[in-house]
Motif scaffolding. Structure first.
Motif, PDB file in Angstrom:
ATOM      1  N   VAL A   7      -3.304  -2.589 -13.245  1.00 55.46           N
ATOM      2  CA  VAL A   7      -3.486  -3.910 -12.943  1.00 55.46           C
ATOM      3  C   VAL A   7      -2.675  -3.708 -11.421  1.00 55.46           C
ATOM      4  CG1 VAL A   7      -0.481  -2.947 -13.077  1.00 55.46           C
ATOM      5  CG2 VAL A   7      -0.676  -4.781 -13.288  1.00 55.46           C
ATOM      6  N   GLN A   8      -2.756  -4.948 -10.496  1.00 58.53           N
ATOM      7  CA  GLN A   8      -1.723  -4.941  -8.910  1.00 58.53           C
ATOM      8  C   GLN A   8      -0.504  -5.224  -9.603  1.00 58.53           C
ATOM      9  OE1 GLN A   8      -3.153  -8.072  -6.767  1.00 58.53           O
ATOM     10  NE2 GLN A   8      -3.963  -6.912  -4.955  1.00 58.53           N
ATOM     11  N   LEU A   9       0.057  -4.293  -7.710  1.00 58.41           N
ATOM     12  CA  LEU A   9       1.646  -4.843  -8.107  1.00 58.41           C
ATOM     13  C   LEU A   9       1.818  -5.166  -6.492  1.00 58.41           C
ATOM     14  CD1 LEU A   9       2.543  -0.772  -8.493  1.00 58.41           C
ATOM     15  CD2 LEU A   9       2.233  -2.076 -10.278  1.00 58.41           C
ATOM     16  N   LEU A  10       2.701  -6.159  -6.866  1.00 56.06           N
ATOM     17  CA  LEU A  10       3.266  -7.338  -6.120  1.00 56.06           C
ATOM     18  C   LEU A  10       4.479  -6.844  -5.285  1.00 56.06           C
ATOM     19  CD1 LEU A  10       1.526 -10.716  -8.450  1.00 56.06           C
ATOM     20  CD2 LEU A  10       0.573  -8.311  -6.398  1.00 56.06           C
ATOM     21  N   ALA A  11       4.089  -6.961  -4.430  1.00 60.76           N
ATOM     22  CA  ALA A  11       6.104  -6.199  -3.484  1.00 60.76           C
ATOM     23  C   ALA A  11       5.499  -7.628  -2.495  1.00 60.76           C
ATOM     24  CB  ALA A  11       6.212  -5.047  -2.061  1.00 60.76           C
ATOM     25  N   PHE A  12       7.675  -8.418  -2.406  1.00 65.60           N
ATOM     26  CA  PHE A  12       7.754  -9.858  -1.865  1.00 65.60           C
ATOM     27  C   PHE A  12       9.249  -9.294  -1.394  1.00 65.60           C
ATOM     28  CE2 PHE A  12       6.485 -10.962  -6.131  1.00 65.60           C
ATOM     29  CZ  PHE A  12       5.107 -11.757  -5.649  1.00 65.60           C
ATOM     30  N   GLY A  13       9.027  -9.254   0.507  1.00 70.30           N
ATOM     31  CA  GLY A  13       9.872  -9.338   1.693  1.00 70.30           C
ATOM     32  C   GLY A  13       9.229  -9.353   2.786  1.00 70.30           C
ATOM     33  N   PHE A  18       5.081  -0.714   3.595  1.00 75.58           N
ATOM     34  CA  PHE A  18       5.909   0.327   2.079  1.00 75.58           C
ATOM     35  C   PHE A  18       5.039   1.392   1.976  1.00 75.58           C
ATOM     36  CE2 PHE A  18       4.977  -4.159   2.911  1.00 75.58           C
ATOM     37  CZ  PHE A  18       5.902  -4.925   2.102  1.00 75.58           C
ATOM     38  N   SER A  19       6.279   2.278   0.990  1.00 71.14           N
ATOM     39  CA  SER A  19       5.288   3.344  -0.054  1.00 71.14           C
ATOM     40  C   SER A  19       6.312   3.169  -0.971  1.00 71.14           C
ATOM     41  CB  SER A  19       6.127   4.403   1.027  1.00 71.14           C
ATOM     42  OG  SER A  19       6.505   5.626   0.546  1.00 71.14           O
ATOM     43  N   TRP A  20       5.087   3.249  -1.833  1.00 69.40           N
ATOM     44  CA  TRP A  20       5.462   3.382  -3.747  1.00 69.40           C
ATOM     45  C   TRP A  20       5.173   5.004  -3.830  1.00 69.40           C
ATOM     46  CZ3 TRP A  20       5.485  -1.261  -6.218  1.00 69.40           C
ATOM     47  CH2 TRP A  20       5.436  -2.167  -6.029  1.00 69.40           C
ATOM     48  N   THR A  21       6.154   4.822  -5.248  1.00 69.58           N
ATOM     49  CA  THR A  21       6.420   6.393  -5.926  1.00 69.58           C
ATOM     50  C   THR A  21       6.084   6.101  -7.225  1.00 69.58           C
ATOM     51  OG1 THR A  21       8.702   6.474  -5.760  1.00 69.58           O
ATOM     52  CG2 THR A  21       6.819   7.652  -4.015  1.00 69.58           C
ATOM     53  N   PRO A  22       5.729   6.708  -8.629  1.00 67.34           N
ATOM     54  CA  PRO A  22       4.377   7.644  -7.990  1.00 67.34           C
ATOM     55  C   PRO A  22       3.114   7.272  -7.308  1.00 67.34           C
ATOM     56  CG  PRO A  22       4.677   7.023 -10.605  1.00 67.34           C
ATOM     57  CD  PRO A  22       5.886   6.252  -9.955  1.00 67.34           C
ATOM     58  N   ALA A  23       2.970   7.936  -6.783  1.00 67.87           N
ATOM     59  CA  ALA A  23       1.448   7.818  -6.179  1.00 67.87           C
ATOM     60  C   ALA A  23       0.510   8.282  -6.496  1.00 67.87           C
ATOM     61  CB  ALA A  23       1.711   8.265  -4.398  1.00 67.87           C
ATOM     62  N   ALA A  24       1.002   9.155  -7.778  1.00 65.12           N
ATOM     63  CA  ALA A  24      -1.056   9.872  -7.973  1.00 65.12           C
ATOM     64  C   ALA A  24      -1.446   8.600  -8.644  1.00 65.12           C
ATOM     65  CB  ALA A  24      -0.525  10.642  -8.916  1.00 65.12           C
ATOM     66  N   SER A  25      -1.434   7.442  -9.741  1.00 65.66           N
ATOM     67  CA  SER A  25      -1.938   6.837 -10.138  1.00 65.66           C
ATOM     68  C   SER A  25      -2.512   5.304  -9.329  1.00 65.66           C
ATOM     69  CB  SER A  25      -1.277   5.830 -11.117  1.00 65.66           C
ATOM     70  OG  SER A  25       0.217   5.397 -11.305  1.00 65.66           O
ATOM     71  N   LEU A  26      -2.022   5.408  -8.353  1.00 61.15           N
ATOM     72  CA  LEU A  26      -2.372   4.351  -7.287  1.00 61.15           C
ATOM     73  C   LEU A  26      -3.646   4.701  -5.619  1.00 61.15           C
ATOM     74  CD1 LEU A  26       1.491   3.100  -6.209  1.00 61.15           C
ATOM     75  CD2 LEU A  26       0.583   2.069  -7.888  1.00 61.15           C
ATOM     76  N   ASN A  27      -3.758   3.454  -6.018  1.00 69.24           N
ATOM     77  CA  ASN A  27      -4.941   3.661  -4.703  1.00 69.24           C
ATOM     78  C   ASN A  27      -4.436   3.679  -3.532  1.00 69.24           C
ATOM     79  OD1 ASN A  27      -4.577   1.181  -5.021  1.00 69.24           O
ATOM     80  ND2 ASN A  27      -6.039  -0.193  -4.100  1.00 69.24           N
ATOM     81  N   ARG A  32       1.168  -2.668   0.361  1.00 67.07           N
ATOM     82  CA  ARG A  32       1.425  -3.557   0.145  1.00 67.07           C
ATOM     83  C   ARG A  32       1.704  -4.100  -1.884  1.00 67.07           C
ATOM     84  NH1 ARG A  32       5.000  -8.664   1.644  1.00 67.07           N
ATOM     85  NH2 ARG A  32       4.605  -7.877   3.301  1.00 67.07           N
ATOM     86  N   ASN A  33       0.373  -4.379  -2.161  1.00 67.54           N
ATOM     87  CA  ASN A  33       0.314  -4.543  -3.409  1.00 67.54           C
ATOM     88  C   ASN A  33      -0.708  -3.358  -3.511  1.00 67.54           C
ATOM     89  OD1 ASN A  33       1.853  -7.066  -3.291  1.00 67.54           O
ATOM     90  ND2 ASN A  33       0.286  -8.227  -2.178  1.00 67.54           N
ATOM     91  N   PRO A  34      -0.664  -2.465  -3.906  1.00 66.90           N
ATOM     92  CA  PRO A  34      -1.409  -1.170  -4.620  1.00 66.90           C
ATOM     93  C   PRO A  34      -1.542  -1.860  -5.846  1.00 66.90           C
ATOM     94  CG  PRO A  34      -0.080  -0.128  -4.355  1.00 66.90           C
ATOM     95  CD  PRO A  34       1.273  -2.137  -3.902  1.00 66.90           C
ATOM     96  N   ILE A  35      -3.400  -1.078  -6.424  1.00 62.65           N
ATOM     97  CA  ILE A  35      -3.390  -1.010  -7.762  1.00 62.65           C
ATOM     98  C   ILE A  35      -2.679  -0.212  -7.867  1.00 62.65           C
ATOM     99  CG2 ILE A  35      -5.745  -1.374  -9.761  1.00 62.65           C
ATOM    100  CD1 ILE A  35      -7.309  -3.228  -7.315  1.00 62.65           C
TER     101      ILE A  35
END
Length: 232
Positions: A7-13, A18-27, A32-35
């Protein structure tokens, strides 16, 4: 989402970084919009920043299991035989296809009677949140028909040995065993004193079988030349 689906995560603003956590399951946790490819329920947090200014937000990814389809193990049947399918599911609905050689396709355990090898597909759907169907296949393998042949009807003189020759399979059983040298081979020798009808059961390794018969007429006279008045 359906469990194990990406699933693609969508960050607006108006953030630049951008820094997403937890990062292990993200590409890539810096996009901004990782999978996400996580296999379970997860709360993701993203920090968006411009220079030293930042803002934090979070979202939940909730997963619903796929339905489960199990059509059963492949099976081998004889020609013009049938077998009962044993399907099992986890879901709210199912469908067998093709259904034209099933006695009751609305049942999880219909009887299949194909005349040729057929793959039956069990499709399962669910209404708990994962809308994607799941498939499983069972192959019903149909053995070719056995063409049993005991030989043409014949006539002999009493005391004359008759060589029988059956064809059409791998295993043979003659009945009755009267006058036969062996009753479990394809080519026994018969020594008869009266008319006899033999039936031979011809089978294969898969236990498929067929029958054929031969009529033996015995002339109880001295050896001579017999001229039949009809031929076939």
């Amino acid at each position: 989402i359906c469990l194990t689906d990406p699933v693609q995560l969508l960050a607006f603003g108006d953030g630049l970084n951008f820094s997403w956590t937890p990062a292990a399951s993200l590409n890539d946790a810096k996009l901004r919009n990782p999978i996400s490819t996580h296999g379970g329920n997860t709360i993701y947090t993203v920090v968006s920043s411009i220079g030293k200014c930042s803002k934090t937000a979070s979202l939940s990814v909730n997963t619903v299991p796929y339905p489960i389809s199990n059509a059963g193990a492949d099976v081998i049947i004889c020609f013009e035989d049938s077998t009962r399918l044993q399907g099992s599911i986890t879901g709210s609905g199912f469908q067998w296809s093709p259904s034209n050689t099933l006695t009751n396709p609305a049942s999880l355990d219909p009887i299949a009677f194909p005349l040729q090898t057929t793959d039956y597909i069990l499709t399962v759907t669910d209404n708990r949140g994962c809308p994607k169907p799941v498939f499983d296949t069972i192959s019903v393998i149909v053995q070719p028909p056995i063409k049993a042949f005991a030989g043409n009807d014949t006539a002999i003189v009493i005391g004359q040995p008759l060589q029988l020759r059956a064809t059409g399979g791998e295993f043979f059983l003659w009945e009755p065993s009267t006058g036969l040298s062996f009753n479990n081979i394809s080519n026994p020798v018969a020594l008869l004193s009266q008319n006899q009808t033999y039936s031979v059961r011809v089978s294969t390794l898969g236990d498929c079988f067929a029958y054929d018969t031969i009529n033996v007429t015995v002339f109880k006279t001295s050896p001579d030349i017999f001229v039949p008045n009809a031929f076939t």
